[in-house]
Design a protein around this motif. Sequence first.
Motif, PDB file in Angstrom:
ATOM      1  N   LYS A 103      -5.594  11.760  24.041  1.00  0.00           N
ATOM      2  CA  LYS A 103      -6.914  11.444  24.996  1.00  0.00           C
ATOM      3  C   LYS A 103      -7.574  11.195  24.095  1.00  0.00           C
ATOM      4  N   LEU A 104      -7.551  11.757  23.360  1.00  0.00           N
ATOM      5  CA  LEU A 104      -8.895  11.741  22.213  1.00  0.00           C
ATOM      6  C   LEU A 104      -9.060   9.896  21.250  1.00  0.00           C
ATOM      7  N   ILE A 105      -7.302  10.020  20.681  1.00  0.00           N
ATOM      8  CA  ILE A 105      -6.562   8.653  20.086  1.00  0.00           C
ATOM      9  C   ILE A 105      -7.793   7.309  21.097  1.00  0.00           C
ATOM     10  N   LEU A 106      -6.781   7.695  21.933  1.00  0.00           N
ATOM     11  CA  LEU A 106      -7.347   7.002  23.876  1.00  0.00           C
ATOM     12  C   LEU A 106      -8.525   6.531  23.923  1.00  0.00           C
ATOM     13  N   THR A 107      -9.285   7.541  23.132  1.00  0.00           N
ATOM     14  CA  THR A 107     -10.844   7.514  23.449  1.00  0.00           C
ATOM     15  C   THR A 107     -11.496   6.479  23.060  1.00  0.00           C
ATOM     16  N   LEU A 108     -10.884   6.595  21.266  1.00  0.00           N
ATOM     17  CA  LEU A 108     -11.562   6.602  20.153  1.00  0.00           C
ATOM     18  C   LEU A 108     -11.150   4.933  20.417  1.00  0.00           C
ATOM     19  N   MET A 109      -9.896   4.201  20.591  1.00  0.00           N
ATOM     20  CA  MET A 109      -9.681   2.931  20.565  1.00  0.00           C
ATOM     21  C   MET A 109     -10.388   2.119  21.279  1.00  0.00           C
ATOM     22  N   ILE A 110     -10.307   2.748  22.810  1.00  0.00           N
ATOM     23  CA  ILE A 110     -11.238   1.574  23.607  1.00  0.00           C
ATOM     24  C   ILE A 110     -12.288   1.726  23.451  1.00  0.00           C
ATOM     25  N   VAL A 111     -13.358   2.347  22.521  1.00  0.00           N
ATOM     26  CA  VAL A 111     -14.797   2.916  22.451  1.00  0.00           C
ATOM     27  C   VAL A 111     -14.860   2.415  20.967  1.00  0.00           C
ATOM     28  N   ILE A 112     -13.822   1.497  20.391  1.00  0.00           N
ATOM     29  CA  ILE A 112     -14.108   0.943  18.851  1.00  0.00           C
ATOM     30  C   ILE A 112     -13.418  -0.548  19.652  1.00  0.00           C
ATOM     31  N   TYR A 113     -12.663  -0.828  20.969  1.00  0.00           N
ATOM     32  CA  TYR A 113     -12.806  -2.059  21.282  1.00  0.00           C
ATOM     33  C   TYR A 113     -14.105  -2.255  21.168  1.00  0.00           C
ATOM     34  N   SER A 114     -14.262  -1.774  22.001  1.00  0.00           N
ATOM     35  CA  SER A 114     -15.690  -2.617  23.789  1.00  0.00           C
ATOM     36  C   SER A 114     -16.800  -2.230  22.052  1.00  0.00           C
ATOM     37  N   VAL A 115     -16.813  -1.820  20.619  1.00  0.00           N
ATOM     38  CA  VAL A 115     -17.666  -2.248  19.707  1.00  0.00           C
ATOM     39  C   VAL A 115     -17.968  -3.347  19.348  1.00  0.00           C
ATOM     40  N   TYR A 116     -16.607  -3.521  18.859  1.00  0.00           N
ATOM     41  CA  TYR A 116     -15.786  -4.886  18.394  1.00  0.00           C
ATOM     42  C   TYR A 116     -15.882  -5.958  18.972  1.00  0.00           C
ATOM     43  N   THR A 117     -15.777  -6.087  20.366  1.00  0.00           N
ATOM     44  CA  THR A 117     -15.758  -7.291  21.115  1.00  0.00           C
ATOM     45  C   THR A 117     -16.901  -8.048  21.579  1.00  0.00           C
ATOM     46  N   LEU A 159     -25.403  -3.479  27.354  1.00  0.00           N
ATOM     47  CA  LEU A 159     -25.504  -2.547  28.689  1.00  0.00           C
ATOM     48  C   LEU A 159     -23.644  -2.948  29.190  1.00  0.00           C
ATOM     49  N   SER A 160     -23.156  -3.510  28.869  1.00  0.00           N
ATOM     50  CA  SER A 160     -21.536  -3.744  28.936  1.00  0.00           C
ATOM     51  C   SER A 160     -20.830  -2.787  28.075  1.00  0.00           C
ATOM     52  N   ARG A 161     -21.291  -2.814  26.999  1.00  0.00           N
ATOM     53  CA  ARG A 161     -20.650  -2.051  26.178  1.00  0.00           C
ATOM     54  C   ARG A 161     -21.083  -0.855  26.473  1.00  0.00           C
ATOM     55  N   LEU A 162     -22.062  -0.301  26.368  1.00  0.00           N
ATOM     56  CA  LEU A 162     -22.700   0.819  27.259  1.00  0.00           C
ATOM     57  C   LEU A 162     -21.854   1.832  27.948  1.00  0.00           C
ATOM     58  N   VAL A 163     -21.678   0.647  28.938  1.00  0.00           N
ATOM     59  CA  VAL A 163     -21.208   0.976  30.280  1.00  0.00           C
ATOM     60  C   VAL A 163     -19.861   1.537  30.037  1.00  0.00           C
ATOM     61  N   VAL A 164     -18.869   1.381  29.276  1.00  0.00           N
ATOM     62  CA  VAL A 164     -17.066   0.831  28.671  1.00  0.00           C
ATOM     63  C   VAL A 164     -17.492   2.521  28.156  1.00  0.00           C
ATOM     64  N   CYS A 165     -18.100   2.934  26.974  1.00  0.00           N
ATOM     65  CA  CYS A 165     -17.941   3.503  26.275  1.00  0.00           C
ATOM     66  C   CYS A 165     -18.196   4.720  27.053  1.00  0.00           C
ATOM     67  N   LEU A 166     -19.159   4.474  28.415  1.00  0.00           N
ATOM     68  CA  LEU A 166     -19.720   5.936  28.285  1.00  0.00           C
ATOM     69  C   LEU A 166     -18.789   6.272  29.626  1.00  0.00           C
ATOM     70  N   THR A 218     -15.259   5.836  29.632  1.00  0.00           N
ATOM     71  CA  THR A 218     -14.150   6.384  28.922  1.00  0.00           C
ATOM     72  C   THR A 218     -14.870   8.328  28.745  1.00  0.00           C
ATOM     73  N   ILE A 219     -15.769   8.038  27.306  1.00  0.00           N
ATOM     74  CA  ILE A 219     -16.031   9.541  27.211  1.00  0.00           C
ATOM     75  C   ILE A 219     -16.331  10.592  28.928  1.00  0.00           C
ATOM     76  N   VAL A 220     -16.664  10.017  29.618  1.00  0.00           N
ATOM     77  CA  VAL A 220     -16.858  11.152  30.788  1.00  0.00           C
ATOM     78  C   VAL A 220     -15.548  10.719  31.254  1.00  0.00           C
ATOM     79  N   LEU A 221     -14.960  10.191  31.488  1.00  0.00           N
ATOM     80  CA  LEU A 221     -13.236  10.529  31.842  1.00  0.00           C
ATOM     81  C   LEU A 221     -12.584  11.150  31.153  1.00  0.00           C
ATOM     82  N   LEU A 222     -12.984  11.082  29.568  1.00  0.00           N
ATOM     83  CA  LEU A 222     -11.799  11.634  28.533  1.00  0.00           C
ATOM     84  C   LEU A 222     -12.757  13.434  28.614  1.00  0.00           C
ATOM     85  N   SER A 223     -13.937  14.050  29.237  1.00  0.00           N
ATOM     86  CA  SER A 223     -15.009  14.926  29.574  1.00  0.00           C
ATOM     87  C   SER A 223     -14.993  15.325  30.459  1.00  0.00           C
ATOM     88  N   SER A 224     -13.852  14.488  31.760  1.00  0.00           N
ATOM     89  CA  SER A 224     -13.406  15.087  32.747  1.00  0.00           C
ATOM     90  C   SER A 224     -11.744  15.657  32.839  1.00  0.00           C
TER      91      SER A 224
END
Length: 263
Positions: free
Chosen positions: A26-40, A115-122, A124-130
């Motif tokens: 779950k931690l790797i999954l979160t990092l992958m999505i966050v890094i890719y959303s910041v990259y794109t 804003l779109s990047r922020l929403v995707v990152c948040l 992902t992080i909220v899903l991880l913590s949930s």
Amino acid sequence: MNITLNNIEQETWKDSIIHNLDGRIKLILTLMIVIYSVYTTDLKVLLLLEIYIILLLLFSKVSISYFVKRVLMILPFGGFIAIFQPFIKEGLVLYTLPFGLTISYEGVLFGILLLSRLVVCLSTIVLLSSVTPLDSIVNSMRKLGFPKEMAMILNMTVRYLFVFFDELESIAKAQKSRCFSIWNRKTSYSWRLKQIAFTIMMLFLKSFEKGETVYYSMLARGYSGEAISYKEESPIMKIDYGIIVLTLIVIFSTEIILLNGFI
């Protein structure tokens, strides 16, 4: 719904496919999505990532309203940066406002992207913590080889958050018993601000005293900077690898489709 630390921790102990995944995955999954959303830089890709996160959310059985409220609670802390972009980024002027302010086309696009990047990152992080208990996140970081100091600081933060929250709750109850409310318009605004400042000061004093007591208790039990805490051993299952592969397929297929101009 009033979201507290206890509500968040209770949500993490539900039983679902996503909850039962290994913490490292779950931690790797979160990092992958966050890094890719910041990259794109493509809004369509970010939309597809958000849809993927929502699908994971549905499989996790986490309440949609709970999820949305948590994202909206955190969004203002970074969202204001995106809101100011149309006014500060140079480009084609769309509107001219009083006091020499202008709204640029490039600024609007960049603000929407941020804003779109922020929403995707948040999300992902909220899903991880949930779906992951806080101590499991710390344990997973240590298993993945994160620096010991980082894991130790996060571990102490996690444990102390609940103490900090209890202190805040006790202060709030004491104020309520004395009929204090920051929303009471019958009292002056300056007096309410002063009371809030006193509350913050008292909270920090109580937190400092509690932290000192906890630290001395830890020393009395043999704690040192070199202390090694227990790490639970748990094998990674096939479904854990399956989720990682699925996420990689989503990311790479989205990138390939984007490069070929299908979306």
